[in-house]
Write a protein that holds these residues in place. Structure first.
Motif: not given
Ligand SMILES: [Zn+2]
Length: 239
Positions: A69-72, A181-183, A223-225
């Motif tokens: 939900f934080d990406h789409m 992304g979140d990988a 995406y986070h960082g």
């Molecule tokens: Zn995320």
């Protein structure tokens, strides 16, 4: 003219101050946004874009790395305000983004519900509701591992499963940049795999790190960082 802008979106959610880092790629013909924030984040993204002298009216595409939900979260809002944008995702994630199947994050949350304490259950029910309220949106084009496009100087789609099975990252050859992304996340200035709680398949996530070692990468955008660019190969090997 190939440009890459990292948008730093600062916000407060449930009393916690946080940031996310969507990316905008541009050339003479294309302007591509990669991931679009939580629900109701459109104004924040527009604001941040305009501070970077970017007009979202010129957006041609949105690529969604995965259906969290934080990406789409703001994809449906983005599409209704800017209807010319084409929305792209991995073929594995299409059915979750367009709402044909229940989100894997919600399935995971529901599966662990009975094992939670009463206090956690209250929080969990709110989380379920948040996930149920995410507005679905149709995908215009699906992407697969190894797809290459000449957009913005040339990009390659890399399937990077683990965090979610349909997760993709974007590799930009010209600048040797990986939009992860979140990988990958940056935690305490260290490159890492996201918290096991949010990584649906840790084994796959580790295989993904090995796969990324095959790419010549000078810079990773999480995406986070945000931006990570010190000794990429060793940092990946250390995970
Ligand atoms: Zn995320």
């Amino acid at each position: 003219m190939n440009k890459l802008n990292v948008l730093e979106i600062n916000f407060e959610l449930n009393g916690v101050v946080d940031s996310i880092y969507p990316v905008i790629l541009r050339d003479d013909k294309e302007m591509i946004l990669i991931d679009c924030g939580y629900p109701d984040f459109l104004a924040l993204i527009e604001d941040c874009a305009s501070k970077n002298n970017i007009d979202l009216d010129e957006l041609t595409k949105l690529i969604i790395t995965h259906h969290d939900f934080d990406h789409m979260g703001s994809a449906a809002d983005l599409k209704s305000k800017y209807p010319n944008i084409k929305i792209l995702s991995s073929s594995k994630d299409e059915k979750y983004i367009n709402g044909k199947e229940k989100s894997l994050r919600l399935q995971q949350a529901e599966a662990i519900y009975d094992s939670l304490s009463e206090e956690q259950k209250e929080w969990a029910l709110n989380f379920h509701k948040t996930l149920e309220l995410i507005e679905s949106v149709d995908i215009d084009r699906t992407l697969n591992d190894g797809d290459t496009f000449d957009w913005c100087g040339g990009i390659e789609i890399i399937e990077t499963p683990g965090h979610m099975p349909g997760h993709i990252s974007i590799y930009i050859k010209e600048s040797r940049t990986l939009i992860a992304g979140d990988a990958l996340v940056i935690e305490n200035n260290k490159l890492d795999i996201a918290n096991p709680q949010y990584t649906l398949d840790m084994g796959e996530a580790k295989k993904t790190i090995n796969k990324l070692l095959n790419y010549d990468i000078d810079r990773i955008i999480c995406y986070h960082g945000g931006i990570y660019q010190s000794d990429i190969k060793r940092s990946l090997e250390n995970i």
